[in-house]
Design a protein around this motif. Structure first.
Motif, PDB file in Angstrom:
ATOM      1  N   ILE A 110     -13.080  38.514  36.511  1.00  0.00           N
ATOM      2  CA  ILE A 110     -12.456  38.268  35.210  1.00  0.00           C
ATOM      3  C   ILE A 110     -13.412  37.399  34.410  1.00  0.00           C
ATOM      4  CG2 ILE A 110     -10.471  37.331  33.959  1.00  0.00           C
ATOM      5  CD1 ILE A 110      -9.743  39.685  35.736  1.00  0.00           C
ATOM      6  N   THR A 111     -13.896  37.872  33.281  1.00  0.00           N
ATOM      7  CA  THR A 111     -14.763  37.056  32.443  1.00  0.00           C
ATOM      8  C   THR A 111     -13.924  36.033  31.692  1.00  0.00           C
ATOM      9  OG1 THR A 111     -14.634  38.726  30.697  1.00  0.00           O
ATOM     10  CG2 THR A 111     -16.524  38.839  32.175  1.00  0.00           C
ATOM     11  N   ARG A 112     -14.585  35.013  31.208  1.00  0.00           N
ATOM     12  CA  ARG A 112     -13.869  33.908  30.566  1.00  0.00           C
ATOM     13  C   ARG A 112     -13.017  34.405  29.412  1.00  0.00           C
ATOM     14  NH1 ARG A 112     -12.094  29.472  32.361  1.00  0.00           N
ATOM     15  NH2 ARG A 112     -14.046  29.307  33.505  1.00  0.00           N
ATOM     16  N   SER A 113     -11.734  34.097  29.482  1.00  0.00           N
ATOM     17  CA  SER A 113     -10.803  34.565  28.460  1.00  0.00           C
ATOM     18  C   SER A 113     -10.995  33.812  27.153  1.00  0.00           C
ATOM     19  CB  SER A 113      -9.359  34.378  28.942  1.00  0.00           C
ATOM     20  OG  SER A 113      -9.132  35.093  30.127  1.00  0.00           O
ATOM     21  N   PRO A 114     -10.747  34.467  26.014  1.00  0.00           N
ATOM     22  CA  PRO A 114     -10.842  33.773  24.724  1.00  0.00           C
ATOM     23  C   PRO A 114      -9.919  32.561  24.693  1.00  0.00           C
ATOM     24  CG  PRO A 114     -10.646  36.142  24.416  1.00  0.00           C
ATOM     25  CD  PRO A 114     -10.398  35.880  25.873  1.00  0.00           C
ATOM     26  N   GLY A 115     -10.385  31.514  24.093  1.00  0.00           N
ATOM     27  CA  GLY A 115      -9.571  30.318  23.960  1.00  0.00           C
ATOM     28  C   GLY A 115      -9.795  29.291  25.040  1.00  0.00           C
ATOM     29  N   THR A 116     -10.571  29.648  26.080  1.00  0.00           N
ATOM     30  CA  THR A 116     -10.901  28.664  27.092  1.00  0.00           C
ATOM     31  C   THR A 116     -12.256  28.049  26.768  1.00  0.00           C
ATOM     32  OG1 THR A 116     -11.909  30.349  28.487  1.00  0.00           O
ATOM     33  CG2 THR A 116      -9.584  29.878  28.856  1.00  0.00           C
ATOM     34  N   THR A 117     -12.493  26.866  27.278  1.00  0.00           N
ATOM     35  CA  THR A 117     -13.679  26.133  26.846  1.00  0.00           C
ATOM     36  C   THR A 117     -14.819  26.165  27.853  1.00  0.00           C
ATOM     37  OG1 THR A 117     -12.726  24.104  27.755  1.00  0.00           O
ATOM     38  CG2 THR A 117     -12.316  24.570  25.432  1.00  0.00           C
ATOM     39  N   ALA A 118     -14.510  26.360  29.137  1.00  0.00           N
ATOM     40  CA  ALA A 118     -15.572  26.328  30.150  1.00  0.00           C
ATOM     41  C   ALA A 118     -16.457  27.554  30.031  1.00  0.00           C
ATOM     42  CB  ALA A 118     -14.955  26.253  31.543  1.00  0.00           C
ATOM     43  N   ALA A 119     -17.746  27.356  30.293  1.00  0.00           N
ATOM     44  CA  ALA A 119     -18.688  28.467  30.208  1.00  0.00           C
ATOM     45  C   ALA A 119     -18.669  29.271  31.500  1.00  0.00           C
ATOM     46  CB  ALA A 119     -20.087  27.929  29.944  1.00  0.00           C
ATOM     47  N   GLY A 120     -19.278  30.439  31.473  1.00  0.00           N
ATOM     48  CA  GLY A 120     -19.405  31.253  32.671  1.00  0.00           C
ATOM     49  C   GLY A 120     -18.203  32.151  32.897  1.00  0.00           C
ATOM     50  N   ARG A 121     -18.055  32.579  34.148  1.00  0.00           N
ATOM     51  CA  ARG A 121     -17.001  33.518  34.476  1.00  0.00           C
ATOM     52  C   ARG A 121     -15.690  32.809  34.789  1.00  0.00           C
ATOM     53  NH1 ARG A 121     -18.543  38.627  34.868  1.00  0.00           N
ATOM     54  NH2 ARG A 121     -20.739  39.116  35.177  1.00  0.00           N
ATOM     55  N   ASP A 122     -14.627  33.506  34.497  1.00  0.00           N
ATOM     56  CA  ASP A 122     -13.300  33.065  34.883  1.00  0.00           C
ATOM     57  C   ASP A 122     -13.042  33.600  36.289  1.00  0.00           C
ATOM     58  OD1 ASP A 122     -10.847  31.908  34.698  1.00  0.00           O
ATOM     59  OD2 ASP A 122     -10.174  33.048  32.974  1.00  0.00           O
ATOM     60  N   ASP A 123     -11.842  33.491  36.782  1.00  0.00           N
ATOM     61  CA  ASP A 123     -11.475  34.150  38.029  1.00  0.00           C
ATOM     62  C   ASP A 123     -10.025  34.583  37.938  1.00  0.00           C
ATOM     63  OD1 ASP A 123      -9.684  32.014  39.292  1.00  0.00           O
ATOM     64  OD2 ASP A 123     -11.538  30.907  39.017  1.00  0.00           O
ATOM     65  N   LEU A 124      -9.643  35.493  38.826  1.00  0.00           N
ATOM     66  CA  LEU A 124      -8.300  36.065  38.798  1.00  0.00           C
ATOM     67  C   LEU A 124      -7.231  34.998  38.900  1.00  0.00           C
ATOM     68  CD1 LEU A 124      -6.490  38.656  38.936  1.00  0.00           C
ATOM     69  CD2 LEU A 124      -6.668  38.452  41.437  1.00  0.00           C
ATOM     70  N   ALA A 125      -7.406  34.060  39.823  1.00  0.00           N
ATOM     71  CA  ALA A 125      -6.387  33.041  40.047  1.00  0.00           C
ATOM     72  C   ALA A 125      -6.160  32.187  38.799  1.00  0.00           C
ATOM     73  CB  ALA A 125      -6.779  32.159  41.229  1.00  0.00           C
ATOM     74  N   SER A 126      -7.238  31.748  38.173  1.00  0.00           N
ATOM     75  CA  SER A 126      -7.101  30.893  36.984  1.00  0.00           C
ATOM     76  C   SER A 126      -6.434  31.647  35.843  1.00  0.00           C
ATOM     77  CB  SER A 126      -8.480  30.393  36.551  1.00  0.00           C
ATOM     78  OG  SER A 126      -9.048  29.574  37.536  1.00  0.00           O
ATOM     79  N   TRP A 127      -6.844  32.905  35.664  1.00  0.00           N
ATOM     80  CA  TRP A 127      -6.251  33.697  34.586  1.00  0.00           C
ATOM     81  C   TRP A 127      -4.755  33.907  34.810  1.00  0.00           C
ATOM     82  CZ3 TRP A 127      -4.909  39.207  34.787  1.00  0.00           C
ATOM     83  CH2 TRP A 127      -4.460  39.689  33.543  1.00  0.00           C
ATOM     84  N   LEU A 128      -4.369  34.254  36.043  1.00  0.00           N
ATOM     85  CA  LEU A 128      -2.949  34.475  36.327  1.00  0.00           C
ATOM     86  C   LEU A 128      -2.140  33.203  36.140  1.00  0.00           C
ATOM     87  CD1 LEU A 128      -3.067  36.817  39.469  1.00  0.00           C
ATOM     88  CD2 LEU A 128      -2.386  37.430  37.140  1.00  0.00           C
ATOM     89  N   ARG A 129      -2.709  32.067  36.522  1.00  0.00           N
ATOM     90  CA  ARG A 129      -1.958  30.819  36.368  1.00  0.00           C
ATOM     91  C   ARG A 129      -1.785  30.458  34.888  1.00  0.00           C
ATOM     92  NH1 ARG A 129      -5.247  29.487  41.100  1.00  0.00           N
ATOM     93  NH2 ARG A 129      -3.866  29.673  42.911  1.00  0.00           N
ATOM     94  N   ARG A 130      -2.802  30.727  34.079  1.00  0.00           N
ATOM     95  CA  ARG A 130      -2.621  30.510  32.638  1.00  0.00           C
ATOM     96  C   ARG A 130      -1.587  31.483  32.086  1.00  0.00           C
ATOM     97  NH1 ARG A 130      -8.189  30.323  32.742  1.00  0.00           N
ATOM     98  NH2 ARG A 130      -8.378  32.344  31.708  1.00  0.00           N
ATOM     99  N   LEU A 131      -1.654  32.721  32.536  1.00  0.00           N
ATOM    100  CA  LEU A 131      -0.714  33.735  32.068  1.00  0.00           C
ATOM    101  C   LEU A 131       0.715  33.364  32.443  1.00  0.00           C
ATOM    102  CD1 LEU A 131      -1.205  36.466  30.596  1.00  0.00           C
ATOM    103  CD2 LEU A 131      -1.053  37.570  32.846  1.00  0.00           C
ATOM    104  N   SER A 132       0.875  32.711  33.591  1.00  0.00           N
ATOM    105  CA  SER A 132       2.218  32.379  34.066  1.00  0.00           C
ATOM    106  C   SER A 132       2.889  31.301  33.225  1.00  0.00           C
ATOM    107  CB  SER A 132       2.169  31.937  35.531  1.00  0.00           C
ATOM    108  OG  SER A 132       1.549  30.674  35.661  1.00  0.00           O
TER     109      SER A 132
END
Length: 273
Positions: A110-132
């Motif tokens: 999962i690439t870094r989602s729009p609106g997040t500040t950290a550089a580089g790649r995102d990951d599935l776990a972080s994205w799902l937790r934000r989505l939740s």
């Protein structure tokens, strides 16, 4: 009625959606191979390999195009003398191996989602937790619970879902699940098999996100992409949007929906149900 963001529901499929890699399918195929009659296993393995690499793995009478790799293994196995008992036993044995060295899985990138500040790649776990924080997340799979806790831990998403539903019995069981979740609020279903994961939700006028196979999908999907990463912008926007009223399109004419009221027998592959 006033709805909150968490009234929105996103239903995720498991195999082929929040996991990537051939490990579980190859484990299923190997468990079939060791149960075949002597002399048939090598031909079966070669046919599966050919099918997974885009070459025909089927011989004899014509078969329907496999809807996914599990269905490919099933069809090749039937051509090589397997029956439903062999397929069921092989599938359940392969799930015992899920997320081990014998059936390796990994999370999709999962690439870094729009609106997040950290550089580089995102990951599935972080994205799902934000989505939740914006939606109620449900994991719904035809697979049994066997090996699933270990798999979720390997993916790093043990605590990412509000509910985990196993042995759903899609597509029939998906009709009942869609009705249940639509009583809560707007629904988006995410999966890689239109008939199983998405069509029951689409039939009720709700949103769908389809992982296509080689760019081939279904034009009825609300969002479609070859990878989960490609679906992330649409899913993220859907969770954040004001979607009242929540029907995104006019559903097709009403037709009888038969809900399964008894437990589904052990699956031989997720595409079969």
């Amino acid at each position: 009625m006033t709805r909150t963001a968490r009234d929105r529901v996103i239903i995720f499929d498991f195999d082929g959606t929040i996991t990537v890699g051939d490990g579980p399918v190859l484990a299923y195929a190997e468990q079939v191979a060791v149960r075949l009659a002597p002399g048939l296993a090598d031909g079966f393995r070669a046919a599966v390999t050919a099918g997974l690499h885009g070459r025909t793995g089927l011989t004899g009478s014509p078969a329907a195009a496999p809807v996914d790799d599990y269905d490919l293994v099933r069809q090749v196995a039937l051509v090589h003398g397997a029956d439903s008992a062999v397929l069921s036993a092989a599938y359940l044995a392969s799930r015992e191996l899920l997320a081990t060295e014998h059936a390796v899985i990994s999370a999709p990138v999962i690439t870094r989602s729009p609106g997040t500040t950290a550089a580089g790649r995102d990951d599935l776990a972080s994205w799902l937790r934000r989505l939740s924080t914006q939606a109620y997340l449900v994991l719904a799979t035809n697979a049994p619970a066997t090996g699933l806790d270990r798999a979720l831990a390997v993916l790093g998403v043990t605590d990412a879902f509000d509910e985990v539903r196993t042995s759903v019995g899609k597509p029939t069981g998906m009709h009942a699940l869609a009705d249940e979740m639509l009583a809560r609020g707007p629904v988006l279903s995410v999966g890689d098999v239109w008939h199983n994961d998405l069509e029951p939700v689409w039939a009720r006028g709700a949103a769908t996100a389809l992982l296509t196979r080689g760019g081939v999908g279904d034009v009825r999907a609300t969002y479609s992409a070859d990878t989960l990463d490609g679906l992330v912008p649409g899913i993220t926007a859907w969770a954040a949007a004001d979607l009242e009223p929540h029907h995104l399109h006019q559903p097709p004419p009403a037709r009888p929906v038969h809900h399964l009221t008894t437990a589904t027998s052990a699956t031989t592959a997720k595409a079969d149900l």
